[in-house]
Design an enzyme around this catalytic site. Structure first.
Site, PDB file in Angstrom:
ATOM      1  N   CYS A  65       0.836  -1.203   0.000  1.00 56.19           N
ATOM      2  CA  CYS A  65       0.000   0.000   0.000  1.00 56.19           C
ATOM      3  C   CYS A  65       0.870   1.252   0.000  1.00 56.19           C
ATOM      4  CB  CYS A  65      -0.931  -0.006   1.215  1.00 56.19           C
ATOM      5  SG  CYS A  65      -1.926   1.486   1.328  1.00 56.19           S
ATOM      6  N   CYS A 102      -0.454   4.123   2.081  1.00 60.10           N
ATOM      7  CA  CYS A 102      -0.328   3.970   3.538  1.00 60.10           C
ATOM      8  C   CYS A 102       1.116   4.187   3.984  1.00 60.10           C
ATOM      9  CB  CYS A 102      -0.727   2.561   3.985  1.00 60.10           C
ATOM     10  SG  CYS A 102      -2.168   1.883   3.202  1.00 60.10           S
ATOM     11  N   ASP A 103       2.069   3.662   3.237  1.00 59.28           N
ATOM     12  CA  ASP A 103       3.441   3.560   3.738  1.00 59.28           C
ATOM     13  C   ASP A 103       4.474   4.417   3.010  1.00 59.28           C
ATOM     14  OD1 ASP A 103       2.518   1.682   5.586  1.00 59.28           O
ATOM     15  OD2 ASP A 103       2.710   0.064   4.129  1.00 59.28           O
TER      16      ASP A 103
END
Ligand code: NAP
Length: 311
Positions: free
Chosen positions: A135, A138-139
């Site tokens: 992701c 997200c990261d």
């Protein structure tokens, strides 16, 4: 106390499930949406959505999902965190186990979507959360000023690679073939980006850094020459597609060889009263708008099914 039997339960809170919730709620069916382990589905972890009709400038995926959820709530849809442990579809009403609770329902809409696919290398699995991620949104932030790799040759990989250039100084896109599934426009954008380097005919043999609990590099193999090489990187992002979340229904409804729910007339499973919509049954289009479309169809069929049975 009399047992509560719901008219409909919707499994999944992505674009398909939430659209089904709007339609079912407006039909006064008081749908219960089980949000699943990835609330909001894939849109909630994507960035700008440029092809959903109605937003000429595009809309952020999480915002789009939030809007659809608000719309469903406005008409009385109920939401519950948690995911399905098991389902008994052999008798009516259906019985759904969620944690310690059993929910009974006359109809079920399966909109459980699809989850990120992994290469399956032990080193990759050991480093998830330590530099290995599926992701980018997200990261990506954790890789500011670092060099990373993205795996895949489809739109997901191009999108991730482009997004990650906001943080990483260099993104190496690794693809196992020299032909791409990505759409022309996404491929062109990625290829034109000065921070993205393409490596085709390349497979990953191992992600390095297991002992240090952080990604240090990747051992690559050229599929044409057979030569191996170490690519020094701090982040390893998968963009190789998704698996349908339907395994828990195996044996009760029909799944195809890749695990997608087989449907007829778009949304009918072989069990009367059980409908499927969105990425869990769509291996062809897999778009937010098509998921919304089949979500709508599933809810309309639920309404018809209940009406025909006097509800
Ligand atoms: P996809 O189109 O199925 O592409 C998956 C890619 O990963 C393929 O290039 C595949 O290689 C590669 N791959 C799969 N398994 C692999 C493995 N074990 N090792 C190495 N490589 C592997 O999936 P997607 O990119 O997630 O796209 C899915 C759908 O969503 C598409 O319809 C796409 O258009 C859509 N989408 C759209 C957008 C957008 O418009 N912004 C963004 C994301 C996704 P091969 O080609 O060799 O099979």
């Amino acid at each position: 106390m009399a047992e509560t039997i719901r008219d409909t339960v919707i499994l999944g809170s992505g674009c398909a499930g939430l659209t089904a919730a709007i339609y079912a709620a407006r039909a006064n069916l008081k749908p219960l949406v089980l949000e699943g382990h990835e609330p909001g589905g894939q849109l909630s972890i994507t960035t700008l959505v440029e092809n959903f009709p109605g937003w000429p400038e595009g809309i952020q995926g999480p915002q789009l999902i939030e809007n659809i959820k608000l719309q469903a709530s406005r008409f009385g849809a109920e939401f519950q965190m948690g995911h399905l442990a098991s389902a008994d579809l052999s008798k009516h009403p259906f019985a759904l186990r969620v944690g310690a609770e059993t929910i009974h329902t006359r109809t079920l809409i399966i909109a459980s979507g699809a989850s990120a696919r992994w290469l399956g290398l032990p080193s990759e699995q050991a480093l998830i959360g330590h530099g290995v991620s599926s992701c980018a949104t997200c990261d990506g932030f954790f890789f500011s000023g670092k060099e990373i790799a993205v795996i895949g040759g489809g739109d997901s990989a191009m999108e991730e690679a482009l997004f990650l250039t906001r943080f990483a100084t260099k993104v190496t896109l690794l693809h196992r073939r020299d032909q791409f599934r990505a759409s022309h426009i996404m491929l062109e954008r990625a290829m034109a980006h000065p921070q993205i380097v393409f490596r085709t005919n390349t497979v990953v043999e191992e992600v390095l850094g297991v002992e240090d609990k952080e990604v240090k590099g990747a051992r690559l193999r050229d599929t044409v020459t057979g030569e191996e090489e170490i690519l020094p990187i701090s982040g390893f992002f998968l963009g190789i597609g998704h698996e349908p979340n339907a395994r828990m229904f195996a044996g009760q409804i029909d799944l195809d060889d890749d695990g997608y729910i087989k449907t007829t007339d778009y949304v009918f499973t072989r069990v009367p009263g059980v409908f499927a919509c969105g990425d869990v049954q769509d291996r062809r289009y897999r778009q937010a708008i098509t998921a919304a479309g089949t979500g709508c169809m599933a809810a309309l069929e639920v309404e018809k099914y209940l009406e025909e049975r006097g509800r």
